[in-house]
Design a protein around this motif. Structure first.
Motif, PDB file in Angstrom:
ATOM      1  N   SER A  62      -5.657   1.154  15.424  1.00 15.53           N
ATOM      2  CA  SER A  62      -5.327  -0.122  15.734  1.00 15.53           C
ATOM      3  C   SER A  62      -6.257  -1.132  15.670  1.00 15.53           C
ATOM      4  O   SER A  62      -7.250  -0.574  15.337  1.00 15.53           O
ATOM      5  CB  SER A  62      -4.546  -0.078  17.363  1.00 15.53           C
ATOM      6  N   VAL A  63      -5.965  -2.367  15.720  1.00 12.37           N
ATOM      7  CA  VAL A  63      -6.764  -3.423  15.622  1.00 12.37           C
ATOM      8  C   VAL A  63      -7.459  -3.982  16.962  1.00 12.37           C
ATOM      9  O   VAL A  63      -6.470  -4.227  17.882  1.00 12.37           O
ATOM     10  CB  VAL A  63      -6.226  -4.664  14.701  1.00 12.37           C
ATOM     11  N   SER A  64      -8.620  -3.600  17.121  1.00 11.33           N
ATOM     12  CA  SER A  64      -8.859  -3.592  18.554  1.00 11.33           C
ATOM     13  C   SER A  64     -10.531  -4.475  18.592  1.00 11.33           C
ATOM     14  O   SER A  64     -10.893  -4.555  19.686  1.00 11.33           O
ATOM     15  CB  SER A  64      -9.148  -2.153  19.245  1.00 11.33           C
ATOM     16  N   THR A  65     -10.939  -4.752  17.550  1.00 10.09           N
ATOM     17  CA  THR A  65     -12.246  -5.596  17.462  1.00 10.09           C
ATOM     18  C   THR A  65     -12.199  -6.619  16.463  1.00 10.09           C
ATOM     19  O   THR A  65     -11.488  -6.704  15.493  1.00 10.09           O
ATOM     20  CB  THR A  65     -13.501  -4.560  17.155  1.00 10.09           C
ATOM     21  N   PRO A  66     -13.117  -7.640  16.514  1.00 11.57           N
ATOM     22  CA  PRO A  66     -13.255  -8.628  15.638  1.00 11.57           C
ATOM     23  C   PRO A  66     -13.300  -8.205  14.190  1.00 11.57           C
ATOM     24  O   PRO A  66     -12.855  -8.737  13.156  1.00 11.57           O
ATOM     25  CB  PRO A  66     -14.156  -9.541  16.299  1.00 11.57           C
ATOM     26  N   PRO A 125      -0.881  -3.210  16.561  1.00 10.19           N
ATOM     27  CA  PRO A 125      -0.670  -2.587  15.400  1.00 10.19           C
ATOM     28  C   PRO A 125      -1.006  -3.260  14.224  1.00 10.19           C
ATOM     29  O   PRO A 125      -1.402  -4.517  14.123  1.00 10.19           O
ATOM     30  CB  PRO A 125       0.940  -2.290  15.320  1.00 10.19           C
ATOM     31  N   ILE A 126      -1.160  -2.686  13.047  1.00  7.15           N
ATOM     32  CA  ILE A 126      -1.630  -3.175  11.584  1.00  7.15           C
ATOM     33  C   ILE A 126      -0.726  -4.168  11.342  1.00  7.15           C
ATOM     34  O   ILE A 126      -1.196  -5.406  10.799  1.00  7.15           O
ATOM     35  CB  ILE A 126      -1.640  -1.917  10.681  1.00  7.15           C
ATOM     36  N   ALA A 127       0.650  -4.035  11.625  1.00  8.68           N
ATOM     37  CA  ALA A 127       1.748  -4.749  11.017  1.00  8.68           C
ATOM     38  C   ALA A 127       1.468  -6.326  11.625  1.00  8.68           C
ATOM     39  O   ALA A 127       2.051  -7.486  11.395  1.00  8.68           O
ATOM     40  CB  ALA A 127       2.915  -4.189  11.154  1.00  8.68           C
ATOM     41  N   ALA A 128       0.644  -6.471  12.892  1.00 10.10           N
ATOM     42  CA  ALA A 128       0.669  -7.757  13.653  1.00 10.10           C
ATOM     43  C   ALA A 128      -0.483  -8.363  12.633  1.00 10.10           C
ATOM     44  O   ALA A 128      -0.385  -9.659  13.112  1.00 10.10           O
ATOM     45  CB  ALA A 128       0.308  -7.288  15.136  1.00 10.10           C
ATOM     46  N   HIS A 129      -1.029  -7.917  11.650  1.00 10.45           N
ATOM     47  CA  HIS A 129      -2.133  -8.611  11.066  1.00 10.45           C
ATOM     48  C   HIS A 129      -1.863  -8.919   9.484  1.00 10.45           C
ATOM     49  O   HIS A 129      -2.195  -9.908   9.039  1.00 10.45           O
ATOM     50  CB  HIS A 129      -3.483  -7.786  11.385  1.00 10.45           C
ATOM     51  N   VAL A 130      -1.439  -7.877   8.765  1.00  9.34           N
ATOM     52  CA  VAL A 130      -1.204  -7.875   7.536  1.00  9.34           C
ATOM     53  C   VAL A 130       0.296  -7.264   7.346  1.00  9.34           C
ATOM     54  O   VAL A 130       0.818  -6.600   7.825  1.00  9.34           O
ATOM     55  CB  VAL A 130      -2.189  -7.215   6.656  1.00  9.34           C
ATOM     56  N   PRO A 131       1.031  -7.697   5.883  1.00  2.41           N
ATOM     57  CA  PRO A 131       2.221  -6.963   5.436  1.00  2.41           C
ATOM     58  C   PRO A 131       1.917  -5.605   5.504  1.00  2.41           C
ATOM     59  O   PRO A 131       0.917  -5.165   4.852  1.00  2.41           O
ATOM     60  CB  PRO A 131       2.541  -7.849   4.519  1.00  2.41           C
ATOM     61  N   VAL A 132       2.879  -4.770   6.015  1.00  2.48           N
ATOM     62  CA  VAL A 132       2.626  -3.415   5.950  1.00  2.48           C
ATOM     63  C   VAL A 132       3.942  -2.775   5.209  1.00  2.48           C
ATOM     64  O   VAL A 132       5.085  -3.197   5.308  1.00  2.48           O
ATOM     65  CB  VAL A 132       2.711  -2.593   7.267  1.00  2.48           C
ATOM     66  N   ASP A 133       3.772  -1.828   4.140  1.00  2.00           N
ATOM     67  CA  ASP A 133       4.872  -1.587   3.104  1.00  2.00           C
ATOM     68  C   ASP A 133       5.706  -0.246   3.881  1.00  2.00           C
ATOM     69  O   ASP A 133       6.819  -0.172   3.476  1.00  2.00           O
ATOM     70  CB  ASP A 133       4.442  -1.316   2.004  1.00  2.00           C
ATOM     71  N   LEU A 134       4.978   0.498   4.561  1.00  2.47           N
ATOM     72  CA  LEU A 134       5.728   1.671   5.245  1.00  2.47           C
ATOM     73  C   LEU A 134       4.949   1.715   6.663  1.00  2.47           C
ATOM     74  O   LEU A 134       3.715   1.921   6.515  1.00  2.47           O
ATOM     75  CB  LEU A 134       5.847   2.781   4.044  1.00  2.47           C
ATOM     76  N   GLU A 135       5.884   2.137   7.642  1.00  3.11           N
ATOM     77  CA  GLU A 135       5.142   2.984   8.873  1.00  3.11           C
ATOM     78  C   GLU A 135       5.587   4.249   9.141  1.00  3.11           C
ATOM     79  O   GLU A 135       6.657   4.430   9.008  1.00  3.11           O
ATOM     80  CB  GLU A 135       5.600   1.809  10.038  1.00  3.11           C
ATOM     81  N   LEU A 136       4.724   5.090   9.347  1.00  4.70           N
ATOM     82  CA  LEU A 136       4.938   6.517   9.574  1.00  4.70           C
ATOM     83  C   LEU A 136       4.247   6.714  11.054  1.00  4.70           C
ATOM     84  O   LEU A 136       3.303   6.688  11.400  1.00  4.70           O
ATOM     85  CB  LEU A 136       4.542   7.499   8.789  1.00  4.70           C
ATOM     86  N   TRP A 137       5.375   7.000  12.010  1.00  8.58           N
ATOM     87  CA  TRP A 137       4.856   6.973  13.446  1.00  8.58           C
ATOM     88  C   TRP A 137       4.654   8.703  13.705  1.00  8.58           C
ATOM     89  O   TRP A 137       4.902   9.437  13.207  1.00  8.58           O
ATOM     90  CB  TRP A 137       6.375   6.493  14.328  1.00  8.58           C
ATOM     91  N   GLY A 138       4.226   8.440  15.126  1.00  6.18           N
ATOM     92  CA  GLY A 138       3.821   9.947  15.755  1.00  6.18           C
ATOM     93  C   GLY A 138       2.478   9.817  16.371  1.00  6.18           C
ATOM     94  O   GLY A 138       1.564   9.064  15.768  1.00  6.18           O
ATOM     95  N   CYS A 139       2.235  10.849  17.118  1.00  9.32           N
ATOM     96  CA  CYS A 139       0.879  10.902  17.600  1.00  9.32           C
ATOM     97  C   CYS A 139       0.624  12.493  17.723  1.00  9.32           C
ATOM     98  O   CYS A 139       0.963  13.066  18.835  1.00  9.32           O
ATOM     99  CB  CYS A 139       0.912  10.235  18.973  1.00  9.32           C
TER     100      CYS A 139
END
Ligand code: SF4
Ligand code: SF4
Length: 265
Positions: A62-66, A125-139
């Motif tokens: 995730s995006v967590s720092t400047p 999430p990454i999509a909150a910052h840049v356009p994302v072409d595909l998201e693959l979920w899961g942990c």
């Protein structure tokens, strides 16, 4: 002269590296993949070139720092296709729990010199910052899905997305429903498939690590969990866990938290 292979990068943001390990655990398939593409950046596997221009970029974390905020912009510019992998990259991950709490307060409590910790107030999430072409979920993400996405992109077709709920995977595998048979607070009815119903097949309840499925009926499941004896705060925590940043789960969690402060007469 042989055509140049498509170039691939795997980038890490705030994460535990588990999704990169899922990639590495592909074993022989990863070697075969390396014959089809040129892996130019994948620090955990060896190659390091974070500024490389690539055809396919996988992003974990995730995006967590400047610094994360700046780096993801550069990666987007350098990548033809950008795919976010895992709960951290698609929903902010476990670390997004701090979005619901006093994150700076926690840092001040834990670190002797909190002024040296440069983290943002939220994990997103990454999509909150840049356009994302595909998201693959899961942990973590499922390596089979990662390979399927690469294969689709190599053939210039749109990768197929999983849309079913974990419940359907249980049925396909003829697994006994742990919610009905054992009274466990299983999240399968609202959770996206992709794991092969891993947990229910081993007799335990799903804790929603693949995030919300399409049209999840969170209200009905919440009531069912309450019927199993969970207090509203416990129901809220079932939704506010690894994917607390996913809008459908965030809303359900908020709803059940409000029941804590506003009990029914
Ligand atoms: S999604 Fe899970 S396994 Fe993947 S990096 Fe985040 S915490 Fe680790
Ligand atoms: S059953 Fe649920 S918690 Fe278990 S791996 Fe699948 S999505 Fe994750």
């Amino acid at each position: 002269m042989a055509a140049a292979k498509p170039r691939l990068a795997v980038h890490k943001f705030s994460s535990c590296d588990g999704c990169q390990l899922a990639f590495l655990n592909l074993g022989e398939d990863l070697l075969r993949l390396a014959e089809l593409v040129e892996i130019v950046h994948f620090a955990e596997a060896g190659p390091v070139d974070p500024d490389a221009v690539v055809d396919i970029a996988f992003v974990e974390g995730s995006v967590s720092t400047p610094e994360d905020e700046e780096r993801i912009q550069k990666i987007r510019k350098n990548s033809r296709h950008l795919i976010s992998i895992g709960a951290c990259a698609t929903a902010g991950g476990l670390q997004a729990l701090r979005n619901l709490a006093d994150g700076p307060g926690w840092i001040a409590e834990i670190y002797a010199q909190p002024e040296h910790i440069h983290s943002l107030a939220t994990s997103t999430p990454i999509a909150a910052h840049v356009p994302v072409d595909l998201e693959l979920w899961g942990c973590p993400v499922n390596g089979r899905q990662v390979l399927g996405a690469v294969r689709a992109l190599l053939f210039e077709v749109v990768p197929a997305l999983e849309k079913d709920k974990v419940c359907l995977e249980c049925k396909r595998h003829q697994a006994v429903c742990v919610l009905v048979a054992k009274g466990l607070p299983c999240m399968g009815p609202v959770t996206l498939t992709g794991c092969g119903a891993l947990c229910p097949r081993f007799g335990r309840d799903c804790y929603a690590c693949y995030g919300p499925a399409e049209n999840p009926n969170a209200t009905a499941l919440g009531r069912r969990l309450e019927g199993l004896g969970l207090v509203p705060e416990a129901v809220a925590r079932r939704f506010l866990f690894i994917n607390s940043g996913a809008p459908a789960f965030a809303e359900a969690g908020r709803h059940w938290r409000e029941q804590v402060h506003d009990p029914k007469p």
